[in-house]
Scaffold this motif. Structure first.
Motif, mmCIF file in Angstrom:
data_model
loop_
_atom_site.group_PDB
_atom_site.id
_atom_site.type_symbol
_atom_site.label_atom_id
_atom_site.label_comp_id
_atom_site.label_asym_id
_atom_site.label_seq_id
_atom_site.Cartn_x
_atom_site.Cartn_y
_atom_site.Cartn_z
ATOM 1 N N TYR A 58 -7.158 9.517 -1.862
ATOM 2 C CA TYR A 58 -6.804 7.413 -1.901
ATOM 3 C C TYR A 58 -7.051 7.263 -0.536
ATOM 4 O O TYR A 58 -6.528 7.487 0.718
ATOM 5 C CB TYR A 58 -5.097 7.943 -2.438
ATOM 6 C CG TYR A 58 -4.500 6.962 -2.093
ATOM 7 C CD1 TYR A 58 -3.969 7.121 -4.347
ATOM 8 C CD2 TYR A 58 -4.395 5.760 -2.249
ATOM 9 C CE1 TYR A 58 -3.754 5.490 -4.883
ATOM 10 C CE2 TYR A 58 -3.498 4.154 -2.509
ATOM 11 C CZ TYR A 58 -3.409 3.951 -3.476
ATOM 12 O OH TYR A 58 -3.123 3.249 -4.416
ATOM 13 N N CYS A 70 2.026 9.412 -5.455
ATOM 14 C CA CYS A 70 2.566 10.752 -5.819
ATOM 15 C C CYS A 70 3.855 11.260 -6.537
ATOM 16 O O CYS A 70 3.973 11.906 -6.876
ATOM 17 C CB CYS A 70 3.102 10.883 -3.605
ATOM 18 S SG CYS A 70 2.275 10.880 -2.723
ATOM 19 N N TRP A 72 -6.947 -1.068 -11.275
ATOM 20 C CA TRP A 72 -6.191 0.492 -10.627
ATOM 21 C C TRP A 72 -5.341 1.442 -11.046
ATOM 22 O O TRP A 72 -4.807 2.861 -11.567
ATOM 23 C CB TRP A 72 -5.020 -0.422 -9.468
ATOM 24 C CG TRP A 72 -4.522 0.841 -8.396
ATOM 25 C CD1 TRP A 72 -4.354 1.435 -7.225
ATOM 26 C CD2 TRP A 72 -2.948 0.898 -8.598
ATOM 27 N NE1 TRP A 72 -3.621 2.178 -7.256
ATOM 28 C CE2 TRP A 72 -2.911 2.033 -7.406
ATOM 29 C CE3 TRP A 72 -2.345 0.754 -9.840
ATOM 30 C CZ2 TRP A 72 -1.139 3.081 -7.816
ATOM 31 C CZ3 TRP A 72 -0.751 1.681 -9.835
ATOM 32 C CH2 TRP A 72 -0.727 2.306 -8.786
ATOM 33 N N LEU A 102 3.185 5.344 6.160
ATOM 34 C CA LEU A 102 2.770 6.164 4.659
ATOM 35 C C LEU A 102 3.520 7.500 4.518
ATOM 36 O O LEU A 102 4.734 7.228 4.282
ATOM 37 C CB LEU A 102 1.412 6.876 4.327
ATOM 38 C CG LEU A 102 1.855 7.230 3.355
ATOM 39 C CD1 LEU A 102 1.681 6.313 2.257
ATOM 40 C CD2 LEU A 102 -0.304 7.028 2.861
ATOM 41 N N PHE A 145 -7.391 4.033 1.862
ATOM 42 C CA PHE A 145 -6.825 3.518 2.524
ATOM 43 C C PHE A 145 -7.467 2.021 3.651
ATOM 44 O O PHE A 145 -7.010 1.325 4.407
ATOM 45 C CB PHE A 145 -5.294 2.890 3.603
ATOM 46 C CG PHE A 145 -4.063 3.293 2.427
ATOM 47 C CD1 PHE A 145 -3.365 2.318 2.203
ATOM 48 C CD2 PHE A 145 -3.799 5.044 2.482
ATOM 49 C CE1 PHE A 145 -2.408 2.449 1.363
ATOM 50 C CE2 PHE A 145 -2.442 5.026 1.284
ATOM 51 C CZ PHE A 145 -2.327 3.755 1.540
ATOM 52 N N PHE A 201 -4.675 11.073 1.990
ATOM 53 C CA PHE A 201 -4.880 9.798 1.612
ATOM 54 C C PHE A 201 -5.387 9.729 2.890
ATOM 55 O O PHE A 201 -5.751 10.659 4.135
ATOM 56 C CB PHE A 201 -3.197 9.065 2.192
ATOM 57 C CG PHE A 201 -2.033 9.108 0.983
ATOM 58 C CD1 PHE A 201 -2.564 8.509 0.285
ATOM 59 C CD2 PHE A 201 -1.279 10.353 1.102
ATOM 60 C CE1 PHE A 201 -1.861 8.133 -1.188
ATOM 61 C CE2 PHE A 201 -0.776 10.100 -0.668
ATOM 62 C CZ PHE A 201 -0.624 8.833 -1.447
ATOM 63 N N LYS A 221 -9.088 3.911 -4.751
ATOM 64 C CA LYS A 221 -9.399 2.541 -3.563
ATOM 65 C C LYS A 221 -8.532 1.601 -3.818
ATOM 66 O O LYS A 221 -9.398 0.837 -4.854
ATOM 67 C CB LYS A 221 -11.332 2.872 -3.225
ATOM 68 C CG LYS A 221 -10.851 1.289 -1.936
ATOM 69 C CD LYS A 221 -11.874 1.567 -1.229
ATOM 70 C CE LYS A 221 -12.399 0.256 -0.150
ATOM 71 N NZ LYS A 221 -11.944 -0.922 0.025
ATOM 72 N N HIS A 250 2.690 1.385 -3.412
ATOM 73 C CA HIS A 250 1.586 2.059 -4.675
ATOM 74 C C HIS A 250 1.193 3.673 -4.911
ATOM 75 O O HIS A 250 1.433 4.527 -5.618
ATOM 76 C CB HIS A 250 0.621 1.284 -4.335
ATOM 77 C CG HIS A 250 1.393 -0.173 -4.858
ATOM 78 N ND1 HIS A 250 0.447 -1.214 -4.323
ATOM 79 C CD2 HIS A 250 2.284 -0.601 -5.940
ATOM 80 C CE1 HIS A 250 1.116 -2.638 -5.586
ATOM 81 N NE2 HIS A 250 2.063 -2.350 -5.626
ATOM 82 N N ALA A 251 0.752 4.067 -3.101
ATOM 83 C CA ALA A 251 0.924 5.161 -2.424
ATOM 84 C C ALA A 251 2.141 6.194 -2.875
ATOM 85 O O ALA A 251 1.696 7.597 -3.943
ATOM 86 C CB ALA A 251 0.673 5.156 -1.373
ATOM 87 N N CYS A 261 -6.255 8.044 5.991
ATOM 88 C CA CYS A 261 -5.503 6.715 7.208
ATOM 89 C C CYS A 261 -6.536 6.405 8.301
ATOM 90 O O CYS A 261 -5.775 6.277 9.249
ATOM 91 C CB CYS A 261 -4.219 6.474 7.147
ATOM 92 S SG CYS A 261 -3.060 6.919 5.254
ATOM 93 N N GLY A 299 0.599 -1.053 -0.147
ATOM 94 C CA GLY A 299 -0.233 -0.329 0.079
ATOM 95 C C GLY A 299 0.810 0.963 0.437
ATOM 96 O O GLY A 299 0.493 1.982 -0.823
ATOM 97 N N CYS A 300 2.089 0.839 1.216
ATOM 98 C CA CYS A 300 2.577 2.791 1.049
ATOM 99 C C CYS A 300 3.313 2.222 -0.677
ATOM 100 O O CYS A 300 3.743 3.889 -0.716
ATOM 101 C CB CYS A 300 3.973 2.627 1.853
ATOM 102 S SG CYS A 300 3.878 2.828 3.443
#
Length: 343
Positions: A158, A46, A229, A82, A160, A132, A180, A41-42, A134, A38-39
């Protein structure tokens, strides 16, 4: 300092577990895998948005802001991980990251690195270009109630919050510019151990074996990222150009340049993104804007882009320094060879 417990199995995590409990240990690696992926891809999103922002700035000053403003709403485990990943593995400046949480005083390490931490969700929503979420699912209704009237239409949200469906987010936020990621696990032998090699996300992202497993759609870690995605990310880039009043002709030129590989002759056209009665031809006015695309629809329905990517077999490339060094995504060549290529 010498760790005297290294070879003492009786002090290990698994020593106190029953046989039935040990059968559930795979859930631990899955949880870690979701956090790391997840981190990763985030951070990629960015970096890609930052790269596009620079290119838009070069288009006769299309945007007023030189840097991307990234907000993190929630200071729990996911929010902290993150934030550290963005600080240490992206090209973002710490001053371009803000974090809102009920207990900002607990984020001393992150604050000392230059990230502004406070408890004001509305302020964060108004400020961020990319926000984001979270937060825990139980907290989401109240958080969305606080910010939904204050989100700019071009702020990418975005999420999580995996337990909350995308359509539910749309309803709560009254906002369709949302990504998502959806993850699924596949059964492979000896893959779960990949995610337990390191106890810190930033350290894991610098490991070649781990970041190879985080490449979208690779499944090398037994973790599968939904193909839509990819479509949502591309449509988000398209909307970013539309928000800056960039006409469709220049938008296509910019996006094709962003993912140019020097190998493929396949390029995006107007009808790669938008359905029209003339979809078999290229009849459109290049000086007009693209319509605003709902990212919720892009992730829940078939689109021209999902069809294009499926027909051309999008290939996701493994790169040795994926998200691990500051030069990542520093130019369009790196962007194209690390993520998309149309065959």
């Amino acid at each position: 300092m010498l760790d005297l417990t290294v070879n003492l199995s009786s002090l290990g995590f698994e020593s106190g577990l029953s046989e039935d409990e040990k059968e559930l240990l795979f859930l631990r690696s899955r949880s870690v895998g979701l956090t790391i992926s997840g981190c990763a891809h985030a951070v990629f999103v960015c970096e890609l948005f930052s790269l596009l922002r620079k290119k838009l700035n070069a288009e006769n000053g299309c945007v007023n802001k030189a840097h991307l403003s990234v907000g993190i709403l929630g200071g729990g485990n996911m929010g902290k991980q993150l934030a550290m990943a963005l600080i240490r593995t992206s090209n973002l400046r710490s001053c371009d990251i803000n974090l809102s949480t009920k207990r900002p005083e607990t984020l001393g390490e992150i604050s000392n690195m230059g990230v502004e931490c406070y408890f004001d969700n509305i302020r964060l929503a108004k400020w961020a270009d990319l926000l984001f979420l979270c937060v825990l699912p139980s907290h989401l209704p109240q958080v969305c109630s606080d910010i939904h009237c204050h989100l700019p239409s071009n702020c990418l949200v975005y999420s999580f919050t995996s337990a909350v469906p995308l359509n539910r987010l749309l309803m709560l936020l009254d906002h369709n510019f949302i990504i998502k990621p959806q993850y699924k696990f596949v059964d492979y032998d000896d893959v779960t151990s990949v995610w337990l090699l390191h106890n810190q996300v930033c350290t894991a992202l610098k490991d070649k074996l781990v970041h190879s497993a985080t490449v979208p759609l690779s499944m090398k870690g037994g973790l599968f990222l939904d193909r839509r995605w990819t479509s949502a990310v591309l449509y988000a880039l398209l909307n970013m150009c539309t928000a800056e009043k960039l006409d469709s002709g220049n938008t296509l030129q910019l996006l094709n340049g962003l993912f140019e590989t020097g190998v493929s002759t396949e390029t995006f056209t107007y009808h790669s993104f938008v359905n029209s009665p003339n979809a078999t031809s290229d009849v459109h006015k290049p000086d007009e804007l693209f319509p605003w695309i709902s990212l919720v629809n892009a992730q829940t329905k078939d689109t021209p882009l999902t069809d294009l990517l499926s027909r051309n077999s999008v290939r996701i490339y493994k790169v040795a320094d994926f998200l691990g060094v500051k030069r990542y995504l520093s130019d369009s060549t790196v962007a194209s060879t690390t993520f998309f290529k149309l065959s």
